[in-house]
Design a protein around this motif. Structure first.
Motif, PDB file in Angstrom:
ATOM      1  N   PRO A   1      20.077  -6.958  -4.927  1.00  0.00           N
ATOM      2  CA  PRO A   1      18.735  -6.496  -4.621  1.00  0.00           C
ATOM      3  C   PRO A   1      18.923  -5.093  -5.757  1.00  0.00           C
ATOM      4  CG  PRO A   1      19.420  -5.925  -2.904  1.00  0.00           C
ATOM      5  CD  PRO A   1      20.714  -6.219  -3.422  1.00  0.00           C
TER       6      PRO A   1
ATOM      7  N   LEU B   1       9.044 -19.467   1.807  1.00  0.00           N
ATOM      8  CA  LEU B   1       9.156 -18.071   0.512  1.00  0.00           C
ATOM      9  C   LEU B   1       7.173 -17.690  -0.300  1.00  0.00           C
ATOM     10  CD1 LEU B   1      11.712 -18.762  -1.789  1.00  0.00           C
ATOM     11  CD2 LEU B   1      11.231 -16.547   0.542  1.00  0.00           C
TER      12      LEU B   1
ATOM     13  N   VAL C   1       6.417 -14.499  -3.484  1.00  0.00           N
ATOM     14  CA  VAL C   1       7.108 -13.992  -4.563  1.00  0.00           C
ATOM     15  C   VAL C   1       7.187 -15.008  -5.515  1.00  0.00           C
ATOM     16  CG1 VAL C   1       9.418 -13.787  -5.035  1.00  0.00           C
ATOM     17  CG2 VAL C   1       8.629 -12.794  -3.272  1.00  0.00           C
TER      18      VAL C   1
ATOM     19  N   TRP D   1       3.697 -15.321  -7.558  1.00  0.00           N
ATOM     20  CA  TRP D   1       4.044 -14.530  -7.940  1.00  0.00           C
ATOM     21  C   TRP D   1       4.638 -15.291  -9.707  1.00  0.00           C
ATOM     22  CZ3 TRP D   1       7.474 -11.009 -10.600  1.00  0.00           C
ATOM     23  CH2 TRP D   1       7.112  -9.925 -11.192  1.00  0.00           C
ATOM     24  N   SER D   2       6.089 -15.370  -9.284  1.00  0.00           N
ATOM     25  CA  SER D   2       6.732 -14.749 -10.155  1.00  0.00           C
ATOM     26  C   SER D   2       6.266 -16.521 -11.135  1.00  0.00           C
ATOM     27  CB  SER D   2       8.866 -15.083  -9.864  1.00  0.00           C
ATOM     28  OG  SER D   2       8.624 -16.077  -9.006  1.00  0.00           O
TER      29      SER D   2
ATOM     30  N   THR E   1       6.875 -16.599 -15.291  1.00  0.00           N
ATOM     31  CA  THR E   1       7.800 -17.150 -15.461  1.00  0.00           C
ATOM     32  C   THR E   1       6.967 -17.925 -16.447  1.00  0.00           C
ATOM     33  OG1 THR E   1       9.161 -16.228 -13.522  1.00  0.00           O
ATOM     34  CG2 THR E   1       9.890 -18.359 -14.899  1.00  0.00           C
TER      35      THR E   1
ATOM     36  N   ASP F   1      15.657  -8.343 -12.164  1.00  0.00           N
ATOM     37  CA  ASP F   1      16.381  -9.311 -12.427  1.00  0.00           C
ATOM     38  C   ASP F   1      16.424 -10.805 -11.695  1.00  0.00           C
ATOM     39  OD1 ASP F   1      18.713  -9.165 -12.212  1.00  0.00           O
ATOM     40  OD2 ASP F   1      18.970  -8.783 -14.658  1.00  0.00           O
ATOM     41  N   THR F   2      16.976 -11.131  -9.961  1.00  0.00           N
ATOM     42  CA  THR F   2      17.366 -11.350  -9.368  1.00  0.00           C
ATOM     43  C   THR F   2      16.132 -12.495  -9.729  1.00  0.00           C
ATOM     44  OG1 THR F   2      19.043 -10.041  -8.633  1.00  0.00           O
ATOM     45  CG2 THR F   2      18.760 -12.258  -7.616  1.00  0.00           C
ATOM     46  N   ILE F   3      14.781 -12.191  -8.900  1.00  0.00           N
ATOM     47  CA  ILE F   3      14.161 -12.539  -8.877  1.00  0.00           C
ATOM     48  C   ILE F   3      13.385 -13.827 -10.076  1.00  0.00           C
ATOM     49  CG2 ILE F   3      11.407 -13.256  -8.777  1.00  0.00           C
ATOM     50  CD1 ILE F   3      11.443 -10.197  -6.892  1.00  0.00           C
ATOM     51  N   SER F   4      13.821 -13.192 -11.019  1.00  0.00           N
ATOM     52  CA  SER F   4      13.115 -13.863 -12.505  1.00  0.00           C
ATOM     53  C   SER F   4      14.089 -14.886 -12.664  1.00  0.00           C
ATOM     54  CB  SER F   4      13.341 -12.909 -14.171  1.00  0.00           C
ATOM     55  OG  SER F   4      12.246 -11.831 -13.764  1.00  0.00           O
TER      56      SER F   4
ATOM     57  N   TYR G   1      16.156 -16.972 -10.008  1.00  0.00           N
ATOM     58  CA  TYR G   1      15.821 -17.704  -9.343  1.00  0.00           C
ATOM     59  C   TYR G   1      14.417 -18.543 -10.258  1.00  0.00           C
ATOM     60  CZ  TYR G   1      19.362 -16.688  -6.110  1.00  0.00           C
ATOM     61  OH  TYR G   1      20.786 -16.912  -5.480  1.00  0.00           O
ATOM     62  N   ALA G   2      13.632 -18.037 -10.683  1.00  0.00           N
ATOM     63  CA  ALA G   2      12.708 -18.683 -10.986  1.00  0.00           C
ATOM     64  C   ALA G   2      12.505 -19.156 -11.904  1.00  0.00           C
ATOM     65  CB  ALA G   2      11.151 -17.280 -11.367  1.00  0.00           C
TER      66      ALA G   2
END
Length: 183
Positions: free
Chosen positions: A46, A102, A109, A112-113, A117, A140-143, A145-146
């Motif tokens: 994270p 989720l 998350v 939003w992502s 995205t 950038d982990t969220i981006s 995965y998105a």
């Protein structure tokens, strides 16, 4: 300077010890540590990847050569890690329970992502992904995965991650350089 082995890692947070290892690693082995850290940042950790720029690697290269090598190794590590994230994302979009969990979480998350995205992906595709990953100091982990849930080409995904990772580190160097020059 004390190396990473001499640090009381119990006093550091859950992932802070790994950032400390990256920030204090020296020599050519440090490039391997940077690769592994960047790989993990792409799909599990994270944190932010800019910490690799602080690695005091003594490689017998000029400052520009050292930073260039760090940037390329970090970009390759993150691209490799993004392949794993991409695979996980492909599996997750097939798994209704994961997405449902989720969506019900305290922080939506996914919504939003997906919103951000989807905007970038629809307008710019893989270029949008690279642009999103070029934003410094944002995990950038969220981006990753998105985008993994939306996209389908492993090679283009890894290339966009590499370009975004290199872009992020270059933008960081520019911002830090101009901030230091302004003082």
């Amino acid at each position: 300077m004390a190396g990473p082995a001499f640090v009381d890692t119990a006093a550091l947070g859950s992932f802070e010890w790994l950032e400390h290892v990256v920030e204090t690693t020296t020599g050519w082995v440090g490039l391997g540590i940077i690769f592994v850290y960047s790989f993990l940042i792409a799909f599990a950790l994270p944190g932010v990847s800019e910490v690799v720029l602080a690695a005091p690697l003594d490689l017998g290269l000029s400052q520009a050569g050292r930073l260039g090598l760090i940037i390329v190794v970090s970009g390759l590590g993150k691209a490799a890690g993004s392949i794993l994230a991409f695979h996980i994302g492909q599996e997750a979009k097939e798994s209704g329970p994961i997405i449902d969990f989720l969506r019900r979480s305290r922080f939506d998350v996914i919504e939003w992502s997906e919103n951000k995205t989807v905007e970038l992906a629809k307008k710019w595709g893989y270029v949008g992904m690279a642009m999103a990953l070029s934003v410094p100091f944002f995990p950038d982990t969220i981006s990753i995965y998105a985008f993994a849930v939306l996209e389908e080409d492993y090679a283009k995904f890894a290339l966009a991650t590499f370009v975004g990772s290199v872009g992020r580190l270059l933008v960081t160097l520019f911002l830090v350089g101009t901030t230091v020059a302004a003082l």
